[in-house]
Design a protein around this motif. Structure first.
Motif, PDB file in Angstrom:
ATOM      1  N   PRO A 354      15.852 -44.086  63.246  1.00  0.00           N
ATOM      2  CA  PRO A 354      15.737 -44.818  61.987  1.00  0.00           C
ATOM      3  C   PRO A 354      14.418 -44.565  61.282  1.00  0.00           C
ATOM      4  CG  PRO A 354      16.657 -46.209  63.713  1.00  0.00           C
ATOM      5  CD  PRO A 354      16.215 -44.944  64.364  1.00  0.00           C
ATOM      6  N   GLN A 355      13.317 -44.461  62.045  1.00  0.00           N
ATOM      7  CA  GLN A 355      12.031 -44.282  61.390  1.00  0.00           C
ATOM      8  C   GLN A 355      11.954 -42.915  60.736  1.00  0.00           C
ATOM      9  OE1 GLN A 355      12.501 -45.329  64.479  1.00  0.00           O
ATOM     10  NE2 GLN A 355      11.760 -47.442  64.470  1.00  0.00           N
ATOM     11  N   HIS A 356      12.408 -41.912  61.444  1.00  0.00           N
ATOM     12  CA  HIS A 356      12.343 -40.574  60.872  1.00  0.00           C
ATOM     13  C   HIS A 356      13.282 -40.443  59.679  1.00  0.00           C
ATOM     14  CE1 HIS A 356      11.775 -36.257  60.681  1.00  0.00           C
ATOM     15  NE2 HIS A 356      13.104 -36.093  60.774  1.00  0.00           N
ATOM     16  N   SER A 461      16.238 -52.497  56.920  1.00  0.00           N
ATOM     17  CA  SER A 461      16.089 -53.937  57.163  1.00  0.00           C
ATOM     18  C   SER A 461      17.082 -54.430  58.204  1.00  0.00           C
ATOM     19  CB  SER A 461      16.276 -54.699  55.854  1.00  0.00           C
ATOM     20  OG  SER A 461      17.565 -54.463  55.314  1.00  0.00           O
ATOM     21  N   ILE A 462      18.272 -53.825  58.261  1.00  0.00           N
ATOM     22  CA  ILE A 462      19.240 -54.221  59.299  1.00  0.00           C
ATOM     23  C   ILE A 462      18.804 -53.713  60.664  1.00  0.00           C
ATOM     24  CG2 ILE A 462      21.622 -53.932  60.072  1.00  0.00           C
ATOM     25  CD1 ILE A 462      22.474 -53.818  57.158  1.00  0.00           C
ATOM     26  N   LEU A 463      18.351 -52.463  60.723  1.00  0.00           N
ATOM     27  CA  LEU A 463      17.947 -51.894  62.009  1.00  0.00           C
ATOM     28  C   LEU A 463      16.709 -52.569  62.565  1.00  0.00           C
ATOM     29  CD1 LEU A 463      18.550 -48.092  61.314  1.00  0.00           C
ATOM     30  CD2 LEU A 463      20.039 -49.691  62.504  1.00  0.00           C
ATOM     31  N   ASN A 464      15.848 -53.061  61.701  1.00  0.00           N
ATOM     32  CA  ASN A 464      14.620 -53.730  62.155  1.00  0.00           C
ATOM     33  C   ASN A 464      14.778 -55.239  62.247  1.00  0.00           C
ATOM     34  OD1 ASN A 464      13.279 -51.225  62.204  1.00  0.00           O
ATOM     35  ND2 ASN A 464      12.760 -51.393  60.030  1.00  0.00           N
ATOM     36  N   ASP A 495      24.200 -43.337  60.337  1.00  0.00           N
ATOM     37  CA  ASP A 495      23.143 -43.746  61.264  1.00  0.00           C
ATOM     38  C   ASP A 495      23.263 -45.231  61.602  1.00  0.00           C
ATOM     39  OD1 ASP A 495      22.234 -41.162  61.072  1.00  0.00           O
ATOM     40  OD2 ASP A 495      20.706 -41.617  59.564  1.00  0.00           O
ATOM     41  N   LEU A 496      23.654 -46.035  60.628  1.00  0.00           N
ATOM     42  CA  LEU A 496      23.787 -47.466  60.888  1.00  0.00           C
ATOM     43  C   LEU A 496      24.927 -47.753  61.857  1.00  0.00           C
ATOM     44  CD1 LEU A 496      22.914 -50.366  60.171  1.00  0.00           C
ATOM     45  CD2 LEU A 496      24.545 -50.278  58.270  1.00  0.00           C
ATOM     46  N   THR A 497      26.057 -47.086  61.689  1.00  0.00           N
ATOM     47  CA  THR A 497      27.196 -47.353  62.577  1.00  0.00           C
ATOM     48  C   THR A 497      26.923 -46.906  64.008  1.00  0.00           C
ATOM     49  OG1 THR A 497      28.172 -45.224  61.922  1.00  0.00           O
ATOM     50  CG2 THR A 497      28.861 -47.180  60.707  1.00  0.00           C
ATOM     51  N   ARG A 498      26.007 -45.968  64.195  1.00  0.00           N
ATOM     52  CA  ARG A 498      25.691 -45.498  65.546  1.00  0.00           C
ATOM     53  C   ARG A 498      24.619 -46.326  66.234  1.00  0.00           C
ATOM     54  NH1 ARG A 498      25.175 -39.321  63.282  1.00  0.00           N
ATOM     55  NH2 ARG A 498      27.410 -38.831  63.193  1.00  0.00           N
ATOM     56  N   SER A 499      24.032 -47.276  65.530  1.00  0.00           N
ATOM     57  CA  SER A 499      22.919 -48.042  66.095  1.00  0.00           C
ATOM     58  C   SER A 499      23.440 -49.148  67.011  1.00  0.00           C
ATOM     59  CB  SER A 499      22.087 -48.657  64.968  1.00  0.00           C
ATOM     60  OG  SER A 499      22.865 -49.580  64.231  1.00  0.00           O
TER      61      SER A 499
END
Length: 1583
Positions: A354-356, A461-464, A495-499
């Motif tokens: 996510p950061q990259h 914002s969702i991932l963090n 990327d979000l669905t794989r988190s």
């Protein structure tokens, strides 16, 4: 005038010097350039908003083809005022009417426009444009607009068709055969088809001049830069209606004056005029238009004295003259796909962290050179957003104010243009600071704008874990609607669905995958659109190559063709990469063992519409071992693929539909998805034919109703479908749509004039196993601007739901046992804390007997919601709730009783942009023209909600006790705001001007109320505190206005308010003020409606004119006379129940069934039949005005109603054993419950099943109105309804035997009952109608209508059975009617000066034909009529001849201007001779030598017609007497056997019943097609 001025200027310059015919090197040409842009409502107002730019244009040619251009002495001016001295749509507005623009931003614009540019000019073709590296894009585009006026194509480069195609009549009279031709020409607005027309002015070889006009066709362009973005997923039904329904239309033409010949020339002057017109729905309803006028005049030509400075760090423009913009690249889908290619190539191996991802995705490579910096930097964008949020905080606390609407729209625009770093910084500050609530109030999340930057901030914002789960789900749902077809957005969602954060929460997981599917679907649709667009461009290029003979131009076209081919391959490669990643992720989700994951995978596929998933979906569909819900979802996931891959879908689904062993859900779903493939007529006929072999009534009924409903559709996108379905219905077997069968309903409407329509569909799928439908959906479509929108769809898919419903309301359900709704509530606790349930003895018996009972399917299912064709979210049945309901019969509640008593804080803050659409096209002057539609809806509710119960709410807290009272306390402050704004705006970077239409609805008022229920006594109360209501509670406004807005670059000045000019009332419109008030005396609370409405007094077929003036409506509240503090609404339902609660008798049981009894059982009412102690002292007690403080019983209510009834119905069956009572009170009280006003309703209803009689007793009572009344108002109503004792089969209703029996029963009933009543009614009605009807009959027009209708029916009969004499008269009558019709047309067109000769010829012809008819009538009238019918026909013919003379006389008088004096005299003599002959004819018909008046002739003719009808009536009466003797031969005194001669009853058209008694004529007008037989004497009757 402008053209003459330009030509005069050019001639003066030519007289002073004789320059060369071509542009020469080392020469400077000085032009005066002026641009004017005005926007307004031309048909409704003289107010226009716009700007004017003037400058000197210096062009220095370093060689014959290389030149430098620089704009000097620039001035900018604005206008936003009425323009009445000139016509702004045709002329330049004087400069003194404009106001100069000043300030820092205006100076910066002048500086930027003063930068020079280089270009090459080869025989009129502008090439190789170079500008300074830091010259802003908008400045370069304005200079391109100037250079576009220099573009000339006299060599016919890229000619589209030969000039010989143009008809010779359209060509000018010139020896030059190539004077009109069509080419594909580049300009600032794109490379479009351009029509040239060349007209030589002087033909001298020494000084040739030419006039050239060229017109652009914007509907046929090789490439036209434009942008269209909308949250509405529009679909165009047919290309053939695109031009008719296109709301925005553009037109442009340029007129040149040239010195020189076709190869060498100088532009002396050029005038360009352009129009961009937006028509909302109808041209009659008004339109908004932007008018552009550009003038270029050559002032001076001289040698170069001081060379212009060259552009510093020159940058070449690769797009040529075409408009370019960084904003266009960011929004245009083709540019987005190009920008995304590098990003995908770097990440195709593995997903980023996510950061990259958040850091690397900020770079958007562009195929263009590095663009200049925008006017706002990253820090400035963040500062603007912060400032708007602070202003919103002021207008959204404590309630939402109308000023918040424009700020929300401005906030959206800023978020859309901001980069990810700015959004991330602002969101981080707001989430951690004091303005967090403001962000929530404002829009929930930046994802609402749907840009790549906003998506990055949302995903991060969702991932963090910076965004709560509920808000994240809503934000992803909004992103599903607002997202653009951007590959980078799809990658971020992948990327979000794989988190791991998403996999932990099922609701967040659903929202993420559904949003990914929506974006994938947008990419798929955009890919198909881009593929068609590129193919169209390739066809145009191929056509140009085939017609082009110049090698240089052919090479350019071949290069263009290779670019298009490379672009198509590159876009296909980009789409393939992202599509492969999405397919891989969905296949992994589909392989999951979790049932909900499989459902989610199919729903995501349904949003995406991926063709690559068809083989996998086909496997699930054909596997009968899979659950039916899963197979059905797999079928519905193919809906978006149906239109593009019809063969694959039909091959997959048709075998399932024709397989009658399949389940109903699978077969109906297969058929329904197959219909989206736009099946052929043959396929629909095959489906319809299969209904003859259909054994399943659920499938047959659904398919039949679907074909039937669709065949009657008027929705534009279903026209071919409806036609094919109507043919297929001929082969179908009819299925009756029973209530428990599957069925389909379709309602549609379309207005051809306004090009607007809508459709609503409802489908229900049922099965034999359950009476509750297993699936259903409601679908809404709208059609506007020539495009269809699948606006919304709400539906459900379930299995085993009947088990849950039966547990509550089934034969052994909890509510059926007499419990109330409160008794089935249970507080949710942990499973471990629950007591273990005893084993079921029935199950033990089943185990011992080794048998298995019949079990219903496990309850499962979900409810979903779709918008714009995409599923946003779905909710499944809660597993814990289902288990508790099945095991204990309890409904779980997630809130404790203590929290309910204390009160739950209500904090609802939600604001969104439900409507968003924008069109951007470049204008001819280089500035973009925007059409924007923005709508915002905001709601804010704060306060508390408390719930209390006596003795307790939940049964576990009151063991063995019954719930007595339940109360809800609401202390809320709601505020709602909806604003919709449409704009047509010219964007000049720092300055915007245009026209807007604003629609605003605002409501705000504190709300304090208490709702309570006394469960045992079935009493309900709702009390409002009206003192806390706001004075101004609602406002609705619709207003058009023009505006001028400055968008300053300095943050200290941002945002500046708009300078507006309100269009209060348009031309030819009227203002109607509104002022209505009610309740000041009656309610003690005055409700006032004030405002104004603006309407037009013409074009009544247009329903609403949104742009003709300000429409406003305001609702206010104010105290009235003797006001009260509270208003309480009370309701009580009463039924008889024994105190011992023994099993009722069969009669009582049957009488207590019904809807009201079931409702009372739900609330657990247990009312005693005994009277209250207070009522036992008197024989009858009236129901109390306040049932909260005093009780009453059903017995008291019935006694009160029977004694107080002023109307006593015979045979009333209202008794205590079979009745139910109802009391309804509305009272106004003060703090001590003292009643100031009251409105009381008492009602009782009973039914006796043996004679099937229902009785209703009703009494209404109201307190007297202060200062107006002294006594209360009462009204009594008594109703008896007797139902038939025998049910007739529908087939019997049309049989002859049934009709004869019905007629006999009616006659017998009339004889036995009500003779005196009928006679009295007739005698009372006759005098009232006699005078008015006789006067109407004696008038010429009304009598003529009656005579015409009667004679038309007589003519149709006489044609078949009439004598030759009658047929001759009929031929004359038809000729007369044709003459009357043509004479009426002449009278209507007599004022048309263009048809003088035509009117003369037709008038002369009609006079001759009239004389011929009159002579034939005169011959026929000489003989005596042989029958009454012939006499009536002759008199009618004479009457028509009289009307012809009158009509011709009127036509002559109205055509005086078209006729000479001699012609008028001749016609007058002819008409006078005709009138004299007509008098003779009338005298012959009446056999009277006296002068015949027209009214006498009317009465004579009317009596003749009446006499003609008498014999028919007498014949019918004779038949009735005969029939009456058969019915009752012993009744000698029967009415029908009366020896008296009956009066005449004539069944005329419009049911004119004429009664002739001796010398009187009395008339009645009754309902159409009803017979009234009226008899004289004392026994007059009517049936």
């Amino acid at each position: 005038m402008l053209l003459l001025l330009a030509v005069s200027t050019a001639l003066v310059a030519a007289a002073a010097q004789t320059p060369s015919q071509a542009y020469e090197s080392n020469k400077e040409y000085l032009y005066e350039y002026e641009t004017q842009a005005l926007t307004g409502i031309p048909m409704g107002s003289t107010i226009y908003s716009g700007m004017k730019m003037k400058s000197d244009v210096r062009i220095q040619f370093r060689s014959r083809s290389s030149a430098t251009l620089k704009m000097d002495k620039l001035t900018f001016a604005k206008i936003n005022d009425p323009i009445e001295s000139v016509d702004p749509t045709q002329q330049q507005v004087p400069a003194e009417m404009f106001q100069p623009l000043t300030g820092r931003d205006a100076e910066q614009m002048l500086t930027d426009l003063s930068r020079p540019i280089n270009f090459r000019y080869v025989r009129g073709n502008v090439k190789d444009i170079h500008h300074e590296a830091d010259d802003p894009e908008w400045s370069v585009n304005v200079k391109k607009g100037l250079l576009s006026m220099l573009e000339m194509n006299l060599e016919k480069r890229k000619e589209l068709r030969k000039s010989g195609v143009i008809p010779q009549v359209l060509r000018p009279q010139s020896s030059d055969e190539g004077s009109m031709f069509t080419v594909m020409e580049p300009s600032i607005v794109g490379e479009c088809e351009t029509l040239y027309r060349i007209s030589p002015w002087t033909s001298t070889s020494a000084n040739p001049w030419m006039h050239i006009t060229k017109v652009r066709n914007y509907q046929h362009c090789l490439d036209r830069p434009k942008y269209f973005g909308s949250m509405f997923h529009l679909r165009q039904c047919a290309e053939c209606v695109r031009e008719q329904s296109e709301p925005l239309r553009s037109a442009s033409q340029i007129r040149y004056t040239l010195r020189g010949n076709m190869r060498q020339f100088q532009i002396q002057s050029a005038i360009a005029e352009s129009q961009h017109v937006f028509t909302p729905y109808s041209a009659k309803g008004g339109h908004v238009a932007t008018y552009l006028n550009q003038t270029l005049n050559l002032v001076k030509e001289e040698d170069v004295k001081t060379s212009l400075s060259e552009p510093q760090s020159p940058t070449k423009v690769k797009s040529g003259l075409q408009y370019t913009s960084r904003e266009l690249e960011m929004r245009d889908s083709s540019s987005i796909l190009q920008q995304s290619s590098d990003s995908l190539s770097t990440d195709k191996s593995s997903p980023e962290s996510p950061q990259h991802s958040s850091s690397s995705s900020n770079h958007h490579p562009s195929p263009q050179p590095p663009s200049p910096q925008p006017k706002t930097t990253s820090n400035q964008a963040a500062d603007r957003i912060r400032k708007l949020l602070k202003m919103l905080e002021v207008f959204m606390k404590p309630t939402i104010q109308p000023e918040a609407g424009p700020l929300l729209m401005s906030l959206l625009e800023e978020i859309r243009t901001a980069d990810s770093e700015s959004l991330r910084a602002v969101y981080r500050e707001c989430s951690n600071g004091e303005t967090a609530a403001t962000v929530q109030d404002a829009d929930g999340h930046p994802s609402i704008c749907g840009t790549t930057s906003a998506t990055e901030v949302l995903v991060d914002s969702i991932l963090n874990d910076q965004l709560p789960q509920s808000e994240a789900v809503v934000a992803l749902g909004i992103l599903s609607l607002s997202a653009r077809p951007d590959v980078l957005i799809a990658k971020k969602l992948l990327d979000l669905t794989r988190s791991s954060q998403v996999s932990k929460d099922r609701y967040l997981k659903r929202a993420a995958f559904l949003c990914l599917g929506s974006v994938a679907g947008m990419l798929r649709e955009e890919g198909w659109r881009r593929s068609r667009e590129i193919s169209r461009q390739e066809e145009i290029v191929k056509t140009l190559i085939s017609q082009e003979s110049r090698s240089q131009t052919r090479n350019e076209l071949k290069s263009k063709k290779r670019e298009l081919e490379d672009l198509k391959k590159r876009e296909h490669s980009i789409k393939t990469k992202i599509k492969q990643e999405i397919v891989k992720e969905l296949q992994m989700l589909m392989r999951s063992t979790v049932f909900d994951d499989k459902i989610l995978s199919f729903k995501t596929i349904g949003n995406a519409g991926l063709w690559e998933m068809i083989p996998t979906i086909r496997t699930y569909i054909q596997d009968k071992s899979q659950p039916q819900v899963l197979r059905t979802q797999a079928i519905y996931s193919l809906r978006k693929l149906a239109r593009h891959y019809p063969d694959d879908i039909q091959t997959t689904l048709l075998p399932l539909y024709f397989d009658q062993s399949e389940k109903e859900e699978v077969r109906i779903g297969s058929y329904l998805v197959m219909t989206f493939t736009e099946p052929s007529r043959q396929l629909l006929e095959m489906v319809a034919q299969s209904l003859h072999r259909e054994r399943n009534p659920h499938v047959g009924t659904f398919v039949y109703t679907h074909l039937e409903q669709m065949s009657n559709s008027t929705y534009p996108c279903l026209m071919s479908w409806a036609k094919n379905a109507s043919f297929a219905m001929r082969f179908a077997k009819k299925f009756s749509p029973m209530y428990h069968y599957s069925r389909f309903m379709h309602l549609s409407g379309f207005n051809e004039m306004h090009k607007m329509g809508a459709a609503a569909e409802l489908g229900l799928v049922t099965t034999p196993e359950e009476f509750i439908p297993r699936a259903g959906a409601v679908n809404l479509h709208t059609y506007v601007f020539g495009r269809s929108v699948n606006f919304a769809e709400i539906g459900f898919n379930t299995e085993g739901l009947q088990t849950l419903v039966s547990k509550l309301v089934g034969p052994l359900g909890e509510l059926t046992k007499g419990k109330s709704l409160v008794d089935v509530l249970k507080q949710r606790v942990r499973r471990s804390a629950e007591s273990s349930q005893p084993s079921d003895p029935i199950s033990q018996i089943h185990k011992q007997l080794k048998v298995s009972p019949r079990t219903s399917p496990t309850p499962k299912g979900h409810m979903y919601m779709k918008m714009m064709g995409n599923e946003l979210q779905y909710i499944t049945l809660d597993g814990t709730l289902v288990d508790t309901l099945l095991r204990e019969g309890k409904l779980l509640s997630g809130v404790s009783e203590q929290d309910l008593k204390t009160g739950l804080n209500v904090e609802v803050h939600r604001s969104t942009m439900p409507l968003e659409a924008e069109i951007m096209i470049p204008s001819e002057c280089g500035l973009p023209l925007r059409l924007k539609l923005h709508g915002t809806a905001a709601i804010k509710v704060t306060g508390k909600v408390g719930v209390t119960g006596m003795p307790s709410i939940f049964e576990i807290n009151r063991p063995g006790k019954q719930a007595k009272e339940l109360s809800f306390n609401f202390e809320l402050r709601p505020s709602v705001l909806f604003q919709l704004r449409g704009e047509m705006e010219m964007d000049a970077e720092y300055f915007k001007m245009g026209v807007a239409l604003k629609t605003m609805a605002h409501m705000e008022t504190p709300l304090s109320l208490t709702a309570s229920a006394n469960l045992p006594k079935a009493k309900f109360y709702t009390k409002f505190n009206i003192e806390k209501l706001s004075e101004k509670i609602a406002r609705l406004e619709v207003s058009p206005y023009t505006y001028f807005k400055e968008d300053p670059s300095e943050i200290t000045k941002y945002p500046l308010p708009r300078e507006t000019q309100e269009i209060s009332v348009a031309k030819n419109a009227k203002v109607f003020p509104m002022s209505m008030a009610y309740g000041k005396q009656t309610l003690g609370l005055e409700i006032k409606l004030s405002g104004q409405a603006v309407v037009r007094d013409f074009e009544m077929d247009v329903p609403y004119y949104p742009m003709i003036g300000k429409q406003e409506m305001i609702v206010t509240l104010s105290p009235g006379t003797d006001p009260q503090k509270y208003v309480e609404i009370q309701f009580q339902l009463m039924k008889r129940m024994s105190q011992s609660k023994q099993q009722p008798t069969s009669e009582e049981s049957s009488s207590s069934t019904g809807l009201l009894s079931w409702v009372s059982s739900l609330i657990g009412s247990d009312q005693s039949d005994q009277s209250s102690p207070s009522s036992s002292s008197s024989s009858s007690t009236s129901p109390p005005k306040d049932i909260r403080s005093k009780d009453t019983s059903l017995k008291d209510l019935l006694e009160h109603l029977k004694e107080s009834q002023s109307v006593h119905p015979d045979g009333s069956v209202v008794t205590r054993n079979n009745s139910m009572g109802l009391i309804f009170n509305v009272i106004g009280i003060d703090q001590s419950r003292s009643i100031k006003r009251h409105f009381h309703i008492s009602m009782a209803a009973g039914m006796n099943p043996s004679p099937k009689t229902t009785s209703i007793l009703l009494r209404m009572n109201r307190s007297p109105i202060p200062t107006m009344e002294t006594k209360p108002w009462n009204m009594d109503v008594a109703v008896n309804v007797n139902l038939p004792s025998r049910l007739a089969d529908p087939s019997e209703l049309l049989s002859d035997a049934y009709q004869r029996e019905l007629e006999q029963q009616i006659e017998v009933y009339v004889r036995r009952h009500g003779e005196s009543d009928y006679h009295r009614w007739i005698m009372l009605e006759e005098p009232r109608w006699e005078s008015s009807v006789l006067q109407r009959l004696l008038s010429l027009s009304d009598t003529q209508e009656v005579i015409d209708e009667v004679m038309n029916s007589e003519l149709s009969k006489s044609e078949e059975s009439g004598t030759p004499e009658d047929r001759n008269i009929i031929d004359l009558i038809r000729k007369q009617k044709q003459i009357l019709k043509e004479a009426r047309k002449i009278w209507q067109r007599s004022y048309d000066s263009l048809r003088v000769q035509d009117i003369k010829a037709k008038l002369s012809s009609l006079i001759k034909r009239s004389e011929s008819v009159r002579k034939d009538l005169e011959k026929d009238s000489a003989s005596v009529s042989k029958s009454e019918k012939s006499d009536a026909l002759r008199k009618y013919c004479a009457l028509l001849q009289q009307l012809i003379d009158q009509r011709l006389d009127e036509a002559v008088r109205s055509s005086r201007r078209s006729l000479s004096s001699k012609e008028r005299q001749d016609i007058a003599k002819s008409l006078e001779s005709s009138k004299e002959s007509l008098r003779k004819i009338l005298q012959q018909q009446h056999r009277s030598p006296s002068k015949v008046d027209s009214s006498i002739h009317h009465l004579a003719l009317f009596k003749s017609i009446l006499h003609r009808s008498v014999k028919v009536i007498l014949k019918k009466l004779k038949n009735l007497r005969t029939q009456n003797k058969k019915i009752n031969p012993s009744n000698n005194n029967s009415l029908l056997n009366s020896p008296r001669t009956p009066c005449l009853a004539i069944n005329l058209p419009k049911c004119l019943v004429v009664r002739l008694c001796q010398s009187q004529c009395q008339t009645f007008c009754k309902n159409r097609k009803m017979w009234f037989r009226i008899f004289p004497g004392q026994r007059n009757q009517r049936d």
